[in-house]
Design an enzyme around this catalytic site. Structure first.
Site, mmCIF file in Angstrom:
data_model
loop_
_atom_site.group_PDB
_atom_site.id
_atom_site.type_symbol
_atom_site.label_atom_id
_atom_site.label_comp_id
_atom_site.label_asym_id
_atom_site.label_seq_id
_atom_site.Cartn_x
_atom_site.Cartn_y
_atom_site.Cartn_z
ATOM 1 N N ALA A 46 0.825 -1.217 0.000
ATOM 2 C CA ALA A 46 0.000 0.000 0.000
ATOM 3 C C ALA A 46 0.853 1.258 0.000
ATOM 4 O O ALA A 46 0.367 2.343 -0.296
ATOM 5 C CB ALA A 46 -0.910 -0.011 1.224
ATOM 6 N N ARG A 58 -20.885 -6.773 20.200
ATOM 7 C CA ARG A 58 -21.902 -6.685 21.259
ATOM 8 C C ARG A 58 -21.315 -6.978 22.631
ATOM 9 O O ARG A 58 -21.569 -6.297 23.603
ATOM 10 C CB ARG A 58 -23.023 -7.687 20.978
ATOM 11 C CG ARG A 58 -24.072 -7.158 20.054
ATOM 12 C CD ARG A 58 -25.116 -8.201 19.797
ATOM 13 N NE ARG A 58 -24.551 -9.372 19.157
ATOM 14 C CZ ARG A 58 -25.122 -10.034 18.177
ATOM 15 N NH1 ARG A 58 -26.298 -9.664 17.729
ATOM 16 N NH2 ARG A 58 -24.552 -11.089 17.640
ATOM 17 N N ILE A 150 -13.766 -14.507 -3.989
ATOM 18 C CA ILE A 150 -13.581 -14.284 -5.438
ATOM 19 C C ILE A 150 -13.644 -12.775 -5.704
ATOM 20 O O ILE A 150 -14.658 -12.151 -5.381
ATOM 21 C CB ILE A 150 -14.680 -14.991 -6.264
ATOM 22 C CG1 ILE A 150 -14.702 -16.493 -5.984
ATOM 23 C CG2 ILE A 150 -14.481 -14.724 -7.750
ATOM 24 C CD1 ILE A 150 -15.834 -17.247 -6.706
ATOM 25 N N GLY A 201 -23.148 -26.311 10.670
ATOM 26 C CA GLY A 201 -23.067 -24.861 10.888
ATOM 27 C C GLY A 201 -22.999 -24.070 9.596
ATOM 28 O O GLY A 201 -22.571 -22.913 9.595
ATOM 29 N N LYS A 219 -26.740 -10.849 -3.733
ATOM 30 C CA LYS A 219 -25.442 -10.755 -4.431
ATOM 31 C C LYS A 219 -25.658 -10.466 -5.915
ATOM 32 O O LYS A 219 -24.983 -9.623 -6.499
ATOM 33 C CB LYS A 219 -24.660 -12.065 -4.226
ATOM 34 C CG LYS A 219 -24.283 -12.304 -2.763
ATOM 35 C CD LYS A 219 -23.799 -13.730 -2.517
ATOM 36 C CE LYS A 219 -23.478 -13.980 -1.056
ATOM 37 N NZ LYS A 219 -23.274 -15.380 -0.711
HETATM 38 P P1 NAP Z 1 -20.932 -13.059 12.774
HETATM 39 O O1 NAP Z 1 -19.909 -14.104 12.911
HETATM 40 O O2 NAP Z 1 -22.320 -13.314 13.249
HETATM 41 O O3 NAP Z 1 -20.369 -11.760 13.512
HETATM 42 C C1 NAP Z 1 -21.120 -10.588 13.651
HETATM 43 C C2 NAP Z 1 -20.355 -9.645 14.556
HETATM 44 O O4 NAP Z 1 -21.076 -8.429 14.625
HETATM 45 C C3 NAP Z 1 -20.192 -10.174 15.968
HETATM 46 O O5 NAP Z 1 -18.932 -9.850 16.456
HETATM 47 C C4 NAP Z 1 -21.246 -9.416 16.758
HETATM 48 O O6 NAP Z 1 -20.895 -9.178 18.096
HETATM 49 C C5 NAP Z 1 -21.282 -8.113 15.993
HETATM 50 N N1 NAP Z 1 -22.577 -7.457 16.113
HETATM 51 C C6 NAP Z 1 -23.756 -7.943 15.702
HETATM 52 N N2 NAP Z 1 -24.722 -7.074 16.022
HETATM 53 C C7 NAP Z 1 -24.123 -6.053 16.651
HETATM 54 C C8 NAP Z 1 -24.577 -4.867 17.261
HETATM 55 N N3 NAP Z 1 -25.871 -4.572 17.281
HETATM 56 N N4 NAP Z 1 -23.673 -4.037 17.819
HETATM 57 C C9 NAP Z 1 -22.376 -4.340 17.818
HETATM 58 N N5 NAP Z 1 -21.870 -5.462 17.265
HETATM 59 C C10 NAP Z 1 -22.745 -6.300 16.693
HETATM 60 O O7 NAP Z 1 -21.084 -12.574 11.262
HETATM 61 P P2 NAP Z 1 -20.046 -12.813 10.074
HETATM 62 O O8 NAP Z 1 -20.229 -14.182 9.558
HETATM 63 O O9 NAP Z 1 -18.710 -12.354 10.485
HETATM 64 O O10 NAP Z 1 -20.658 -11.848 8.951
HETATM 65 C C11 NAP Z 1 -20.484 -10.441 9.024
HETATM 66 C C12 NAP Z 1 -20.963 -9.833 7.704
HETATM 67 O O11 NAP Z 1 -20.219 -10.392 6.638
HETATM 68 C C13 NAP Z 1 -22.421 -10.095 7.345
HETATM 69 O O12 NAP Z 1 -22.940 -8.983 6.667
HETATM 70 C C14 NAP Z 1 -22.351 -11.296 6.428
HETATM 71 O O13 NAP Z 1 -23.449 -11.387 5.545
HETATM 72 C C15 NAP Z 1 -21.083 -10.964 5.677
HETATM 73 N N6 NAP Z 1 -20.433 -12.121 5.080
HETATM 74 C C16 NAP Z 1 -20.066 -13.185 5.840
HETATM 75 C C17 NAP Z 1 -19.436 -14.263 5.278
HETATM 76 C C18 NAP Z 1 -18.995 -15.452 6.095
HETATM 77 O O14 NAP Z 1 -18.405 -16.378 5.528
HETATM 78 N N7 NAP Z 1 -19.225 -15.463 7.396
HETATM 79 C C19 NAP Z 1 -19.162 -14.265 3.888
HETATM 80 C C20 NAP Z 1 -19.511 -13.155 3.133
HETATM 81 C C21 NAP Z 1 -20.149 -12.084 3.734
HETATM 82 P P3 NAP Z 1 -20.668 -10.369 19.169
HETATM 83 O O15 NAP Z 1 -19.517 -11.162 18.655
HETATM 84 O O16 NAP Z 1 -20.341 -9.666 20.427
HETATM 85 O O17 NAP Z 1 -21.940 -11.124 19.195
HETATM 86 N N1 HSE Z 2 -24.558 -18.181 3.594
HETATM 87 C C1 HSE Z 2 -23.632 -17.758 2.583
HETATM 88 C C2 HSE Z 2 -23.300 -18.974 1.713
HETATM 89 C C3 HSE Z 2 -22.410 -17.184 3.236
HETATM 90 O O1 HSE Z 2 -23.670 -20.112 2.055
HETATM 91 O O2 HSE Z 2 -22.701 -18.818 0.666
HETATM 92 C C4 HSE Z 2 -21.678 -16.190 2.403
HETATM 93 O O3 HSE Z 2 -22.456 -15.146 1.969
#
Ligand code: NAP
Ligand code: HSE
Length: 443
Positions: A46, A58, A150, A201, A219
């Site tokens: 960068a 949270r 990707i 999960g 998406k």
């Molecule tokens: P996650 O594991 O459920 O983590 C969510 C995080 O946000 C947790 O740390 C939670 O806090 C925090 N949070 C939720 N509500 C909150 C609030 N009201 N105030 C403050 N903090 C809050 O979710 P993730 O899988 O990382 O996904 C995050 C985003 O990425 C989502 O938009 C999801 O669609 C996107 N995404 C995820 C993936 C994947 O593979 N997981 C892939 C592509 C896109 P706590 O930990 O304290 O509960």
């Molecule tokens: N639930 C999504 C999937 C996670 O199965 O592809 C990534 O957006």
């Protein structure tokens, strides 16, 4: 001639880019790990260090798989936007309303750039947020929101910027692809594999986001906006989940050389913008047909480039954080692009196509095995203007009733004509149960 100066390690002492990280779940902790593990590499690439200054989630007391002790903690994620030591807000909390939306709006109001993985937020509010961000001189980046690791947004926005995009396709929900390919390989019914996916999960907290096609539809709507210069139109995506895909159809389609995928297709035609996220048959030997397990695939077609196929992990800590960091590093480099690849004010309202492009269809029905039964079905198809390409009858010798399964692959037909034919089938008096019709996408 003076040689162009490229960023290298000797320039990495510039002003750090400071991240305020909202969300410390799967993706957030992945971001922390990359920032910590690759600090030197990122700074070299960068031309300046990239650091995290403040974080929010949270539950502060939760045990997390990373050392967060050097970062300030904000109980309220929205407070990250106002901090003087935050240049970029990384939003990885999720949800299309509530704190994710409020934080994004607060970041724009504070003149901060935003990197998000939140497809739901952008599918619902992307146009308004892009307008507001661009009016405020801010950048919104969202590589991680589509197909995880990707780099499809970058390819579509930058690499293919000289093309008229003709079609975008993709398998963009890993959970659905896992369920469909597991049903096929193990010969198991949907309900059994759905339960397996839950145990592993793989499913979102609301499983309908996955199996109802909503997550993948979000998406697709983001890719459409970039590809066709339209305002994000998630409401216009034709959505059908995988819950009604039967093991019978998976097996019979396989015998005919097809695999069933939850396939997203977006294309602009004289009819308007078509956006579909529905179960489709694709040739078994095509790249999409070969896609196994939770992997994603995006296919982009442009008038100059032809077809590009990208395959990779669509979710998970490392792949998704990789995409987030690609965006962050672009901002550290000073790359400032419009959210959807052109000024948001120039995006036009999408005119949804009234009917989809004609396609071949797979039809499966069970008929009373008696003289004239098949002729009645063929007549109904003919009356609807539909021509038969292939037909196969599978008698069921061990059953008491005399029934036969009939599989038909049509030539290209309009979806309305297929619906009309299905209604006519019901009047023939030879049908047992409801027929199944699945579009065959030419890939
Ligand atoms: P996650 O594991 O459920 O983590 C969510 C995080 O946000 C947790 O740390 C939670 O806090 C925090 N949070 C939720 N509500 C909150 C609030 N009201 N105030 C403050 N903090 C809050 O979710 P993730 O899988 O990382 O996904 C995050 C985003 O990425 C989502 O938009 C999801 O669609 C996107 N995404 C995820 C993936 C994947 O593979 N997981 C892939 C592509 C896109 P706590 O930990 O304290 O509960
Ligand atoms: N639930 C999504 C999937 C996670 O199965 O592809 C990534 O957006």
């Amino acid at each position: 001639m003076t040689a162009a100066r490229l960023p290298d390690a000797t320039q990495a002492t510039g002003t750090p880019l400071r991240i305020g990280l909202a969300g410390l779940g799967t993706v957030g902790i992945g971001v922390v790990k990359i920032v910590q593990r690759h600090a030197d590499l990122i700074a070299a690439r960068a031309g300046r260090p990239v650091v995290i200054t403040a974080v929010s989630a949270r539950d502060k007391s939760k045990n997390r798989d990373a050392d967060l002790s050097a970062y300030a903690w904000e109980t309220d994620p929205i407070a990250l936007a106002a901090r003087d030591d935050v240049d970029v807000v990384v939003e990885v909390m999720g949800g299309h309303e509530g704190p994710a939306r409020a934080l994004t709006e607060a970041a724009i109001a504070a003149g901060k750039d935003i990197v998000t993985a939140n497809k739901a937020l952008l599918a619902h509010h992307g146009h308004g947020l892009a307008l507001a961000a661009e009016a405020a001189g801010c950048v919104i980046r969202f590589e991680a929101a589509v197909a995880g690791g990707i780099p499809v947004i970058k390819v579509l926005t930058e690499g293919l910027a000289g093309n008229r995009i003709t079609r975008v396709m993709g398998v963009m929900n890993g959970t659905c692809n896992y369920i469909l390919t597991r049903m096929q390989s193990a010969g198991l019914p949907y309900e059994t594999v759905f339960e397996e996916a839950r145990q592993l999960g793989y499913l979102e907290a609301d499983p309908n986001l996955d199996v109802g096609g909503i997550d993948a539809g979000h998406k697709l709507s983001l890719l459409s906006a970039i590809a066709f210069g339209t305002q994000v139109a998630f409401d216009h995506v034709e959505l059908e989940g995988i819950g009604s895909v039967s093991i019978d159809d998976i097996t019979l389609a396989d015998d005919m050389g097809y695999h069933i995928k939850l396939l997203g297709v977006a294309q602009m035609s004289g009819r308007g913008l078509e956006q579909r996220m529905t179960p489709c048959l694709v040739p078994a030997d095509s790249p999409l047909g070969q896609l196994q397990g939770g992997t994603n695939m995006v296919v982009l077609e442009g008038d100059s480039v032809g077809q590009i196929v990208m395959r990779g992990p669509g979710a998970g800590e490392g792949p998704t954080a990789s995409a987030v960091m690609g965006d962050v590093i672009d901002l550290a480099r000073g790359l400032r692009l419009s959210t959807f690849g052109r000024p948001a004010a120039s995006l036009v309202a999408a005119v949804p196509a009234k009917s989809a492009t004609p396609a071949p269809y797979y039809l499966r029905m069970t008929l009373l095995d008696k003289p004239g039964a098949l002729a009645k079905i063929a007549t109904a198809l003919g009356d609807a203007g539909i021509s038969i390409d292939q037909m196969r009858q599978i008698n069921q010798p061990n059953t008491q009733d005399e029934k036969a399964i009939v599989l038909i692959v049509t030539h290209k037909a309009a979806p309305a004509d297929i619906s009309h034919a299905l209604q006519s089938f019901a009047m023939t008096g030879v049908l047992v149960g409801a027929p199944v019709a699945i579009r065959i996408e030419e890939v």
